[in-house]
Design a protein around this motif. Structure first.
Motif, mmCIF file in Angstrom:
data_model
loop_
_atom_site.group_PDB
_atom_site.id
_atom_site.type_symbol
_atom_site.label_atom_id
_atom_site.label_comp_id
_atom_site.label_asym_id
_atom_site.label_seq_id
_atom_site.Cartn_x
_atom_site.Cartn_y
_atom_site.Cartn_z
ATOM 1 N N GLN A 1 45.449 33.755 45.898
ATOM 2 C CA GLN A 1 44.285 34.598 45.520
ATOM 3 C C GLN A 1 44.768 35.723 44.846
ATOM 4 O OE1 GLN A 1 42.716 35.957 49.358
ATOM 5 N NE2 GLN A 1 43.716 37.986 48.810
ATOM 6 N N VAL A 2 43.871 36.408 44.131
ATOM 7 C CA VAL A 2 43.977 37.535 43.408
ATOM 8 C C VAL A 2 43.266 38.819 43.766
ATOM 9 C CG1 VAL A 2 44.380 38.634 41.084
ATOM 10 C CG2 VAL A 2 44.577 36.211 41.340
ATOM 11 N N THR A 3 43.626 39.902 44.005
ATOM 12 C CA THR A 3 42.584 40.951 44.329
ATOM 13 C C THR A 3 42.676 42.096 43.160
ATOM 14 O OG1 THR A 3 43.352 40.695 46.721
ATOM 15 C CG2 THR A 3 42.424 42.916 46.174
ATOM 16 N N VAL A 4 41.327 42.312 42.870
ATOM 17 C CA VAL A 4 41.058 43.180 41.607
ATOM 18 C C VAL A 4 40.599 44.574 42.363
ATOM 19 C CG1 VAL A 4 39.558 43.665 39.939
ATOM 20 C CG2 VAL A 4 40.299 41.293 40.141
ATOM 21 N N GLU A 5 40.948 45.397 42.003
ATOM 22 C CA GLU A 5 40.806 46.897 42.464
ATOM 23 C C GLU A 5 39.850 47.276 41.146
ATOM 24 O OE1 GLU A 5 43.881 49.505 42.988
ATOM 25 O OE2 GLU A 5 44.677 48.651 44.694
ATOM 26 N N ALA A 6 38.631 48.028 41.668
ATOM 27 C CA ALA A 6 37.564 48.648 40.810
ATOM 28 C C ALA A 6 37.124 50.025 41.297
ATOM 29 C CB ALA A 6 36.718 47.671 40.458
ATOM 30 N N ARG B 1 37.890 46.439 46.634
ATOM 31 C CA ARG B 1 38.784 45.398 46.321
ATOM 32 C C ARG B 1 38.124 44.084 46.473
ATOM 33 N NH1 ARG B 1 44.154 46.799 47.121
ATOM 34 N NH2 ARG B 1 44.601 44.973 48.021
ATOM 35 N N ILE B 2 38.159 43.542 45.454
ATOM 36 C CA ILE B 2 37.381 42.218 45.204
ATOM 37 C C ILE B 2 38.368 40.947 44.987
ATOM 38 C CG2 ILE B 2 35.594 40.977 43.857
ATOM 39 C CD1 ILE B 2 34.504 43.453 43.161
ATOM 40 N N SER B 3 38.177 39.863 45.912
ATOM 41 C CA SER B 3 39.545 38.834 45.324
ATOM 42 C C SER B 3 38.661 37.513 45.199
ATOM 43 C CB SER B 3 40.152 38.528 46.924
ATOM 44 O OG SER B 3 40.672 39.761 47.468
ATOM 45 N N GLY B 4 39.555 36.972 44.659
ATOM 46 C CA GLY B 4 39.080 35.478 43.976
ATOM 47 C C GLY B 4 40.259 34.633 44.019
ATOM 48 N N ARG B 5 39.986 33.298 43.662
ATOM 49 C CA ARG B 5 41.020 32.245 43.378
ATOM 50 C C ARG B 5 41.659 32.443 42.283
ATOM 51 N NH1 ARG B 5 40.027 25.780 44.022
ATOM 52 N NH2 ARG B 5 41.966 24.869 43.323
ATOM 53 N N TYR B 6 40.949 32.828 41.203
ATOM 54 C CA TYR B 6 41.494 33.071 39.890
ATOM 55 C C TYR B 6 40.986 34.414 39.340
ATOM 56 C CZ TYR B 6 43.507 28.440 40.293
ATOM 57 O OH TYR B 6 44.082 27.362 40.423
#
Length: 399
Positions: free
Chosen positions: A142-147, A155-160
């Protein structure tokens, strides 16, 4: 059933990000779009859509809306400022190569609204505005995005993750991916006016690249406006360049008139030719301006980004269907090669032709352009390149 973690996180709600979001949603892949601004941006940036881009956008049913809100340009020109037309390229020669043998002049913000409207018709579609991405943290699965948001950091996560967050991409910088290339030794100055230049320049097309050894210019038509782009000295004072008097002088050099012009929009910016050292970093993929930027002479930047989005959506759909993740490496090879060998070479050549100062070289280029436009075979071959069709065909051969 798909879970939250199985979605694709798309950073940026411009034409590239929303194309990717809609293409993925139509292929059954859940996704969420994060946009830093509180709403879709309305700005006079890209406005030229090439035939293969229109062919791709046919999937969404938005092209009739773009034509209704824009202009269909069946020809485009290279001109000399003193002598007039050098070469007029009739895009009907591409009728056997595309469903849209013309360009469409339509501001990109009109496309983003059309894409948003289609995207929001699909259950589960989600655009999160006022989400300023500050970094990404790739993991094994997974990849976690910080915003940053008005309500605090999330923090929002997704497969890509697809980075479509522009030339200053926070995603690209967070990953430490290089952005190699150059900055042109000049500024590009843009003024938009509602004066109908076609009254005086009765032989112009909607798209015109005008050569001049002292001040080349690009003259583009959109609904209700003409956009004039000229070079400016890099060290010039930007406030002075954007002043009414400075822009009035630019427009008076296009068509001399006794009345002052009404200037509807103005901007000045540096121009770069840069390509990311890789379009893929594990589960994070770069697209659009976050991956490649080039000068606007030829209208290839936004178009190339939309091509990225469709290419990537098809590959992610195959991966979600069980294909090997190494397809994303093929995306990198195809789209980086196109950005380097097709887009940047063509746009740089366009600049060289219209800015040439040496009289002998300039005359030779003009004569060569005239001969090319006069012969249907060579004109078609040139337009296949200028319309980005050749680059797409060559990219398909890359495994």
């Amino acid at each position: 059933m798909s879970t939250k973690i199985d979605r694709v996180v798309i950073v940026g709600a411009g034409p590239v990000g929303l194309t990717a979001a809609l293409a993925l949603a139509r292929r059954g892949i859940p996704n969420v779009v994060l946009e830093a601004e509180p709403e879709l941006v309305q700005e006079l940036r890209g406005s030229t859509f090439h035939p293969p881009t229109l062919d791709m956008l046919d999937e969404f049913g938005v092209v009739p809306r773009m034509i209704a809100e824009g202009l269909k340009a069946p020809t485009w020109q290279f001109r000399d400022r003193e002598t007039g037309p050098v070469a007029t390229f009739d895009m009907s020669l591409l009728a056997g190569d595309t469903n849209h043998p013309y360009r469409v002049q339509c501001e990109q913000w009109k496309l983003t609204r059309a894409l948003r409207d289609e995207y929001q018709k699909i259950p589960g579609s989600e655009i999160l505005f006022a989400h300023t991405v500050t970094g990404v943290h790739p993991g094994d699965d997974q990849v976690t995005v910080e915003a940053e948001t008005p309500g605090g950091n999330v923090r929002i996560s997704g497969r890509y993750v697809i980075a479509a967050d522009g030339a200053r991409s926070a995603v690209r910088r967070s990953l430490g991916v290089g952005f190699e290339g150059l900055t042109y030794p000049e500024l590009f100055l843009v003024a938009s006016t509602d004066y109908p230049f076609e009254r005086d320049l009765t032989d112009i097309s909607y798209v015109n690249y005008i050569a001049d050894p002292n001040e080349w210019l690009v003259l583009l038509r959109v609904v209700g406006l003409w956009r004039v782009l000229v070079p400016a000295v890099e060290t010039a004072d930007r406030e002075q360049l954007l002043s009414d008097d400075s822009l009035e002088a630019v427009l008076q050099r296009v068509v001399r008139r006794t009345e002052r012009y009404r200037i509807v929009h103005r901007s000045v910016y540096h121009v770069h030719q840069r390509i990311a050292s890789s379009f893929r970093a594990g589960r994070v993929i770069l697209s659009g301006d976050s991956a490649h930027i080039n000068n606007p002479l030829g209208g290839m930047g936004m178009n190339g980004g939309i091509h990225d989005a469709f290419n990537l959506a098809d590959k992610l759909a195959a991966i979600y269907g069980g294909a090997d993740e190494r397809l994303l490496d093929r995306y990198d090879r195809q789209r980086r090669t196109t950005a380097r060998d097709a887009v940047q070479q063509q746009t740089d050549r366009n600049r060289q032709i219209i800015s040439e100062r040496d009289p002998a070289v300039r005359q030779k280029s003009i004569e060569a352009m005239r001969r090319m436009a006069a012969d249907p075979k060579t004109a078609r071959e040139y337009m296949l390149k200028a319309s980005m069709i050749t680059g797409l065909r060559e990219a398909e051969k890359i495994e």
